[in-house]
Design a protein around this motif. Structure first.
Motif, mmCIF file in Angstrom:
data_model
loop_
_atom_site.group_PDB
_atom_site.id
_atom_site.type_symbol
_atom_site.label_atom_id
_atom_site.label_comp_id
_atom_site.label_asym_id
_atom_site.label_seq_id
_atom_site.Cartn_x
_atom_site.Cartn_y
_atom_site.Cartn_z
ATOM 1 N N TRP A 105 68.556 -89.333 -25.722
ATOM 2 C CA TRP A 105 68.941 -87.921 -25.633
ATOM 3 C C TRP A 105 69.032 -87.184 -26.977
ATOM 4 O O TRP A 105 68.515 -86.106 -27.057
ATOM 5 C CB TRP A 105 70.459 -88.130 -24.877
ATOM 6 C CG TRP A 105 70.417 -88.187 -23.300
ATOM 7 C CD1 TRP A 105 70.432 -89.311 -22.627
ATOM 8 C CD2 TRP A 105 69.667 -87.340 -22.592
ATOM 9 N NE1 TRP A 105 70.317 -89.274 -21.243
ATOM 10 C CE2 TRP A 105 69.767 -87.913 -21.193
ATOM 11 C CE3 TRP A 105 69.205 -86.222 -22.444
ATOM 12 C CZ2 TRP A 105 69.147 -87.167 -19.837
ATOM 13 C CZ3 TRP A 105 68.609 -85.312 -21.378
ATOM 14 C CH2 TRP A 105 68.734 -86.016 -20.056
ATOM 15 N N LEU A 106 69.570 -87.863 -28.083
ATOM 16 C CA LEU A 106 69.660 -87.336 -29.483
ATOM 17 C C LEU A 106 68.201 -86.859 -29.985
ATOM 18 O O LEU A 106 68.036 -85.709 -30.431
ATOM 19 C CB LEU A 106 70.146 -88.244 -30.374
ATOM 20 C CG LEU A 106 71.749 -88.307 -30.267
ATOM 21 C CD1 LEU A 106 72.309 -89.479 -31.159
ATOM 22 C CD2 LEU A 106 72.310 -87.079 -30.476
ATOM 23 N N GLY A 107 67.125 -87.607 -29.593
ATOM 24 C CA GLY A 107 65.689 -87.305 -29.840
ATOM 25 C C GLY A 107 65.333 -86.132 -29.215
ATOM 26 O O GLY A 107 64.558 -85.449 -29.638
ATOM 27 N N LEU A 108 65.414 -86.171 -27.858
ATOM 28 C CA LEU A 108 65.062 -84.955 -27.150
ATOM 29 C C LEU A 108 65.717 -83.850 -27.393
ATOM 30 O O LEU A 108 65.165 -82.788 -27.440
ATOM 31 C CB LEU A 108 65.591 -85.513 -25.474
ATOM 32 C CG LEU A 108 64.925 -84.421 -24.575
ATOM 33 C CD1 LEU A 108 63.446 -84.280 -24.534
ATOM 34 C CD2 LEU A 108 65.627 -84.550 -23.292
ATOM 35 N N VAL B 293 61.733 -77.264 -31.509
ATOM 36 C CA VAL B 293 60.550 -76.211 -30.700
ATOM 37 C C VAL B 293 61.166 -74.663 -30.776
ATOM 38 O O VAL B 293 60.383 -73.907 -31.118
ATOM 39 C CB VAL B 293 60.285 -76.826 -29.615
ATOM 40 C CG1 VAL B 293 59.613 -75.807 -28.353
ATOM 41 C CG2 VAL B 293 59.241 -78.018 -29.500
ATOM 42 N N LEU B 294 62.395 -74.758 -30.412
ATOM 43 C CA LEU B 294 63.168 -73.517 -30.307
ATOM 44 C C LEU B 294 63.233 -72.712 -31.700
ATOM 45 O O LEU B 294 62.989 -71.405 -31.705
ATOM 46 C CB LEU B 294 64.504 -73.364 -30.003
ATOM 47 C CG LEU B 294 64.754 -73.987 -28.438
ATOM 48 C CD1 LEU B 294 66.247 -74.064 -27.876
ATOM 49 C CD2 LEU B 294 64.021 -72.527 -27.517
#
Length: 68
Positions: A27-30, A37-38
């Motif tokens: 989840w941290l990687g995601l 990306v943002l």
């Protein structure tokens, strides 16, 4: 000898099968990927004087020109 091999196998495999924290790491990687990306998108949009619709239109025109 058999007991020694079983103990050695157990000591070797227990750390490998330990998956505690793996889901948190995923989840941290995601989240890091999403922030990256943002950030890239915000930098690309903020430096241009045209609107987002114009940027998307230009991208679609370039893709259609490449495809034919």
């Amino acid at each position: 000898m058999k007991n020694f091999m079983i103990k050695a196998w157990t000591k070797m495999m227990v750390p490998v099968r330990n998956e505690r924290g793996a889901q948190s790491l995923e989840w941290l990687g995601l989240a890091a990927l999403l922030i990256l990306v943002l950030g890239i998108v915000s930098q690309a949009v903020s430096t241009s004087s045209s609107s987002i619709g114009d940027i998307i239109t230009n991208i679609l025109k370039k893709i259609s020109a490449m495809v034919g």
